[in-house]
Design an enzyme around this catalytic site. Sequence first.
Site, mmCIF file in Angstrom:
data_model
loop_
_atom_site.group_PDB
_atom_site.id
_atom_site.type_symbol
_atom_site.label_atom_id
_atom_site.label_comp_id
_atom_site.label_asym_id
_atom_site.label_seq_id
_atom_site.Cartn_x
_atom_site.Cartn_y
_atom_site.Cartn_z
ATOM 1 C CB THR A 11 -0.925 0.037 1.237
ATOM 2 O OG1 THR A 11 -0.101 -0.095 2.400
ATOM 3 C CG2 THR A 11 -1.956 -1.076 1.196
ATOM 4 C CG ASP A 60 -2.224 -6.509 11.787
ATOM 5 O OD1 ASP A 60 -1.017 -6.857 11.715
ATOM 6 O OD2 ASP A 60 -2.627 -5.612 12.545
ATOM 7 C CG ASN A 87 8.003 -3.979 1.384
ATOM 8 O OD1 ASN A 87 9.022 -3.295 1.459
ATOM 9 N ND2 ASN A 87 6.780 -3.429 1.428
ATOM 10 C CB SER A 140 17.051 -2.103 7.384
ATOM 11 O OG SER A 140 17.503 -0.799 7.708
ATOM 12 C CE1 TYR A 153 12.751 -1.083 11.078
ATOM 13 C CE2 TYR A 153 14.868 0.032 10.880
ATOM 14 C CZ TYR A 153 13.767 -0.575 10.293
ATOM 15 O OH TYR A 153 13.680 -0.665 8.922
ATOM 16 N N PRO A 183 18.400 -1.758 2.452
ATOM 17 C CG PRO A 183 16.351 -1.209 1.517
ATOM 18 C CD PRO A 183 16.978 -2.129 2.529
ATOM 19 C CB THR A 188 8.721 5.198 2.148
ATOM 20 O OG1 THR A 188 9.259 4.921 3.445
ATOM 21 C CG2 THR A 188 9.645 4.652 1.071
ATOM 22 C CD GLU A 189 2.326 6.263 3.475
ATOM 23 O OE1 GLU A 189 1.908 5.416 4.281
ATOM 24 O OE2 GLU A 189 1.650 6.642 2.493
ATOM 25 C CG PHE A 190 10.813 3.912 7.477
ATOM 26 C CD1 PHE A 190 10.696 2.576 7.835
ATOM 27 C CD2 PHE A 190 11.818 4.662 8.072
ATOM 28 C CE1 PHE A 190 11.555 2.012 8.767
ATOM 29 C CE2 PHE A 190 12.676 4.106 9.000
ATOM 30 C CZ PHE A 190 12.543 2.778 9.345
HETATM 31 P P1 NDP Z 1 6.066 2.479 4.325
HETATM 32 O O1 NDP Z 1 5.612 2.912 5.671
HETATM 33 O O2 NDP Z 1 5.934 3.433 3.204
HETATM 34 O O3 NDP Z 1 5.369 1.086 3.941
HETATM 35 C C1 NDP Z 1 5.235 0.055 4.881
HETATM 36 C C2 NDP Z 1 4.288 -0.990 4.356
HETATM 37 O O4 NDP Z 1 4.203 -2.051 5.334
HETATM 38 C C3 NDP Z 1 2.880 -0.476 4.142
HETATM 39 O O5 NDP Z 1 2.396 -0.938 2.915
HETATM 40 C C4 NDP Z 1 2.079 -1.067 5.294
HETATM 41 O O6 NDP Z 1 0.760 -1.364 4.865
HETATM 42 C C5 NDP Z 1 2.843 -2.365 5.565
HETATM 43 N N1 NDP Z 1 2.618 -2.808 6.936
HETATM 44 C C6 NDP Z 1 3.092 -2.234 8.075
HETATM 45 N N2 NDP Z 1 2.597 -2.871 9.155
HETATM 46 C C7 NDP Z 1 1.789 -3.869 8.682
HETATM 47 C C8 NDP Z 1 0.974 -4.855 9.298
HETATM 48 N N3 NDP Z 1 0.899 -4.960 10.638
HETATM 49 N N4 NDP Z 1 0.272 -5.702 8.522
HETATM 50 C C9 NDP Z 1 0.338 -5.602 7.176
HETATM 51 N N5 NDP Z 1 1.109 -4.702 6.525
HETATM 52 C C10 NDP Z 1 1.807 -3.829 7.273
HETATM 53 O O7 NDP Z 1 7.611 2.086 4.534
HETATM 54 P P2 NDP Z 1 8.732 1.509 3.537
HETATM 55 O O8 NDP Z 1 8.209 1.255 2.192
HETATM 56 O O9 NDP Z 1 9.909 2.383 3.687
HETATM 57 O O10 NDP Z 1 9.051 0.141 4.290
HETATM 58 C C11 NDP Z 1 9.029 -1.114 3.662
HETATM 59 C C12 NDP Z 1 10.121 -1.976 4.271
HETATM 60 O O11 NDP Z 1 11.386 -1.379 4.015
HETATM 61 C C13 NDP Z 1 10.030 -2.150 5.788
HETATM 62 O O12 NDP Z 1 10.315 -3.501 6.109
HETATM 63 C C14 NDP Z 1 11.147 -1.233 6.302
HETATM 64 O O13 NDP Z 1 11.645 -1.670 7.539
HETATM 65 C C15 NDP Z 1 12.150 -1.362 5.198
HETATM 66 N N6 NDP Z 1 13.166 -0.310 5.081
HETATM 67 C C16 NDP Z 1 12.780 1.001 4.926
HETATM 68 C C17 NDP Z 1 13.758 1.976 4.810
HETATM 69 C C18 NDP Z 1 13.436 3.434 4.686
HETATM 70 O O14 NDP Z 1 14.317 4.280 4.926
HETATM 71 N N7 NDP Z 1 12.226 3.794 4.303
HETATM 72 C C19 NDP Z 1 15.183 1.624 4.800
HETATM 73 C C20 NDP Z 1 15.446 0.224 4.955
HETATM 74 C C21 NDP Z 1 14.466 -0.690 5.075
HETATM 75 P P3 NDP Z 1 -0.573 -1.033 5.704
HETATM 76 O O15 NDP Z 1 -0.282 0.130 6.582
HETATM 77 O O16 NDP Z 1 -1.602 -0.777 4.647
HETATM 78 O O17 NDP Z 1 -0.846 -2.287 6.443
HETATM 79 C C1 8X3 Z 2 15.432 2.105 7.678
HETATM 80 C C2 8X3 Z 2 16.766 2.751 7.631
HETATM 81 O O1 8X3 Z 2 18.606 3.863 9.021
HETATM 82 O O2 8X3 Z 2 16.292 4.506 9.481
HETATM 83 O O3 8X3 Z 2 15.568 0.741 7.863
HETATM 84 O O4 8X3 Z 2 17.110 2.362 10.161
HETATM 85 S S1 8X3 Z 2 17.206 3.379 9.157
#
Ligand code: NDP
Ligand code: 8X3
Length: 253
Positions: A11, A60, A87, A140, A153, A183, A188-190
Amino acid sequence: MNKITLITGATSGIGRSCAEVFAQNNHDLILTGRREGRLKDLHDELTSKYGIKVTTLVFDIRNNAEVEYAISSLPDVWKNIDILINNAGLAVGLKTIHEGEIDDWERMIDTNIKGLLYVSRAIIPFFVQNKKGHIINIGSIAGKEVYPFGNVYCATKHAVDALTKAMRTELVADGIKVTQIAPGAIETEFSIVRFKGDKKMADSIYNGYKPLEPEDVASVVYYTTTLPGHVNINDLVIMPTAQASSTVFSKNN
Ligand code: NDP
Ligand code: 8X3
């Protein structure tokens, strides 16, 4: 016949971009997440734009009963999955362990470790049965290094690193590929999730340098699936050029 790719967390962010890239390359997609409206919009957009088939599963990832039910209710034709992209994940909070919030820890452990395991437990038996498959775990840089206040984390992403190695060891005899993509900073929304909706704090993480875009990661994820059968990327760290480690950045402010 198109390949079938299942992406958790489709999403938003990396998962959303992977859906786009794999759709462009004629994969049929199983897209999962909790936000049903976004999954529906993505379904409509990708099917009309690329003429592929998309099925969506709303669950979930922290709830094993929901995971098992969703996967087992897939029609048989959709169970012939070729690629699983684990992911879905999140960081919540940025505090010392002695000041940390237990609920934040539970959310990260339940999502990033247990959720990834639940989905893998449900899908890998199909791969073993079919003697084919490719698992791509989104780790990550936090699974390679530990940075101040990242404690839990980082621990969850170190667990993803370990589970990736465990899967590869256990599945090598069945010819199943297992890859980790680790990465650095991606916009992103992270960070909005990490800072619990504080957009200003989230934006500040990306100030003064060019972070990765989710498309950058998605194209690398896709690349790992295009290699010949005898070639596997085990582990790939991808960073913005302006980032040297989890704490060392070149910023112009
Ligand atoms: P986003 O927040 O943009 O996306 C996270 C996704 O995970 C959403 O689609 C969300 O969907 C889903 N999600 C989270 N919790 C749940 C749950 N309980 N059940 C089902 N789905 C879930 O973040 P990113 O795209 O950045 O993150 C994706 C991955 O990349 C993660 O594992 C993150 O740790 C990793 N990552 C991110 C980095 C960054 O800097 N952004 C760097 C390194 C790794 P919904 O809310 O609809 O359930
Ligand atoms: C996401 C990257 O550096 O915020 O996994 O942990 S960091």
